[in-house]
Scaffold this active site. Structure first.
Site, PDB file in Angstrom:
ATOM      1  N   TYR A 141      -7.283  -9.597   2.633  1.00  0.00           N
ATOM      2  CA  TYR A 141      -6.180  -8.643   3.098  1.00  0.00           C
ATOM      3  C   TYR A 141      -6.374  -8.686   4.657  1.00  0.00           C
ATOM      4  CZ  TYR A 141      -3.898  -7.476  -1.029  1.00  0.00           C
ATOM      5  OH  TYR A 141      -3.157  -7.585  -2.319  1.00  0.00           O
ATOM      6  N   ARG A 172      -4.785 -11.500   5.861  1.00  0.00           N
ATOM      7  CA  ARG A 172      -3.268 -11.876   6.027  1.00  0.00           C
ATOM      8  C   ARG A 172      -2.594 -10.970   6.993  1.00  0.00           C
ATOM      9  NH1 ARG A 172      -1.899 -10.246   0.125  1.00  0.00           N
ATOM     10  NH2 ARG A 172       0.442 -11.058   0.745  1.00  0.00           N
ATOM     11  N   ASP A 191       5.178  -7.920   4.753  1.00  0.00           N
ATOM     12  CA  ASP A 191       4.766  -8.391   5.908  1.00  0.00           C
ATOM     13  C   ASP A 191       5.541  -7.761   7.248  1.00  0.00           C
ATOM     14  OD1 ASP A 191       6.896 -11.289   5.501  1.00  0.00           O
ATOM     15  OD2 ASP A 191       7.435  -9.461   6.137  1.00  0.00           O
ATOM     16  N   HIS A 226       7.136  -3.754  -2.576  1.00  0.00           N
ATOM     17  CA  HIS A 226       5.803  -3.929  -2.642  1.00  0.00           C
ATOM     18  C   HIS A 226       4.944  -3.261  -1.651  1.00  0.00           C
ATOM     19  CE1 HIS A 226       7.252  -7.429  -5.831  1.00  0.00           C
ATOM     20  NE2 HIS A 226       7.625  -5.934  -6.093  1.00  0.00           N
ATOM     21  N   CYS A 250      -6.002   5.676   0.779  1.00  0.00           N
ATOM     22  CA  CYS A 250      -7.291   5.695   0.118  1.00  0.00           C
ATOM     23  C   CYS A 250      -7.078   5.266  -1.228  1.00  0.00           C
ATOM     24  CB  CYS A 250      -7.355   7.383   0.078  1.00  0.00           C
ATOM     25  SG  CYS A 250      -8.806   7.821  -1.208  1.00  0.00           S
ATOM     26  N   CYS A 291      -6.669  10.652  -2.714  1.00  0.00           N
ATOM     27  CA  CYS A 291      -7.335  11.799  -2.961  1.00  0.00           C
ATOM     28  C   CYS A 291      -6.569  12.963  -2.386  1.00  0.00           C
ATOM     29  CB  CYS A 291      -8.890  11.632  -2.394  1.00  0.00           C
ATOM     30  SG  CYS A 291      -8.818  11.471  -0.422  1.00  0.00           S
ATOM     31  N   CYS A 307     -12.627  11.300   1.143  1.00  0.00           N
ATOM     32  CA  CYS A 307     -13.399  11.376  -0.094  1.00  0.00           C
ATOM     33  C   CYS A 307     -14.529  10.363  -0.114  1.00  0.00           C
ATOM     34  CB  CYS A 307     -12.423  11.276  -1.213  1.00  0.00           C
ATOM     35  SG  CYS A 307     -11.847   9.753  -1.644  1.00  0.00           S
ATOM     36  N   GLY A 325      15.234 -16.443  -0.528  1.00  0.00           N
ATOM     37  CA  GLY A 325      13.744 -16.963  -0.430  1.00  0.00           C
ATOM     38  C   GLY A 325      13.051 -16.128  -1.593  1.00  0.00           C
ATOM     39  N   THR A 326      13.572 -16.081  -2.680  1.00  0.00           N
ATOM     40  CA  THR A 326      12.422 -15.632  -3.847  1.00  0.00           C
ATOM     41  C   THR A 326      12.771 -16.508  -5.138  1.00  0.00           C
ATOM     42  OG1 THR A 326      12.140 -13.674  -5.043  1.00  0.00           O
ATOM     43  CG2 THR A 326      14.447 -13.948  -5.018  1.00  0.00           C
TER      44      THR A 326
END
Ligand code: BV8
Length: 261
Positions: free
Chosen positions: A73, A76, A110, A125, A133, A137, A162, A199-200
């Site tokens: 991640y 990216r 993005d 998404h 978190c 929490c 937490c 674009g999908t």
């Protein structure tokens, strides 16, 4: 690859969009491809070539190997920071100024649509640029400002409240979309009279069902993609070509129609 779109198809699409009372736009990874962001269907580049995003983009994978998940991640997130919106993003943002009612529903994480100037964006998404978190929490979501923490690319830092892992604020496979986002996306799809799909591959649910909602409600569907997708058979007009080349041509045609009217 030069666009295969004919001027006739392009003009037909421009006529339909220019006359829209309410335009819903659904985008996927393809709209960011010309910004240099690899799509999910392409082999991941470089160090990530051996991983399938669907295997990494789950809570189970992250807990099984937090070091791998976190470095993927961060990689990216860094990539998103190093790229710019492309002419396709800017063309979609321009549509908001040209038309009475435009809502952009994106599967992309993005942040490029907002950086291009689109205002009414539903990030179905989530976003790579936000963190939260893992246990939410303080309530769902519990945003965590990563830059306020001392972190590296080896392991996810701990939530300051937490101690649970800090995670990317994206929707993983097997996780529900934020209820408000999905409800709005479905109602926008059912209320629009034109849906522009860009674009999908139209594979991931429930986002891939949105064009069906629009179709069932009587909307015209336009699909922009260099190759036919799951959505293309549904489309009234299929504009075959890269969105960074096709969308600016559509917006120019719409502006010319408006100038003449
Ligand atoms: C959920 C964030 C349920 C993370 C992503 C039915 C109903 C509900 C769920 C399911 C269902 N069937 C299966 C499921 C499970 C799953 C799913 O859909 N699986 C698929 C594989 C079948 N769905 C889920 O898990 C969803 N959750 O519904 O939960 C639930 C119910 C109760 C209780 C708990 C849970 C959550 C899905 C969200 C996953 N997160 N991203 C991250 O990124 O790290 S998905 C991720 O992949 C993207 O966001 C995007 O959605 C998807 C990739 O799709 P595309 O964007 O289309 O990209 P792709 O690479 O596939 O295609 C690119 C296209 O661009 C191609 O067509 C190409 O031709 C084109 N292109 C290339 N160049 C260009 C171009 N186009 C234009 N211009 C160019 N230059």
């Amino acid at each position: 690859m030069p666009p295969v779109t004919t001027d006739t198809d392009l003009k037909r699409a421009a006529d339909i969009i220019a006359g829209s009372r309410s335009l819903a736009i659904l985008t996927g990874a393809g709209v960011s491809r010309e910004s240099g962001v690899p799509t999910y269907r392409e082999a991941q580049t470089g160090v990530w070539a051996r991983y399938n995003p669907q295997d990494l983009a789950t809570a189970t994978a992250f807990l099984r190997d937090p070091a791998l998940g976190w470095s993927w991640y961060l990689y990216r997130r860094g990539l998103m920071r190093s790229v710019e919106p492309n002419p396709g993003h800017h063309a979609l943002a321009r549509l908001e100024q040209l038309l009475p009612n435009v809502v952009l529903l994106t599967q992309n994480v993005d942040g490029l649509h907002r950086r291009a100037g689109s205002q009414d964006v539903v990030e179905l998404h989530g976003s790579l640029l936000r963190t939260r978190c893992f246990d939410d929490c303080q309530g769902a979501p519990t945003p965590i400002d990563l830059e306020s923490l001392d972190y590296d690319d080896k392991m996810p830092p701990a939530c300051p409240h937490c101690g649970a892992y800090v995670r990317p604020d994206v929707v993983w496979f097997g996780e529900m979309l934020a209820p408000g986002d999905l409800t709005r996306a479905v109602s926008v799809s059912q209320a629009c009279n034109v849906m522009l799909v860009v674009g999908t591959s139209g594979v991931v649910q429930p986002a891939a069902s949105l064009p069906y909602h629009a179709r069932q409600a009587g909307a015209a569907v336009i699909d922009v993609n260099p190759t036919p997708s799951e959505i293309s058979p549904l489309a009234d007009v299929f504009l075959q070509g890269p969105s960074g080349e096709v969308l600016p041509r559509v917006v120019t045609a719409i502006s010319q129609l408006q100038a003449r009217s």
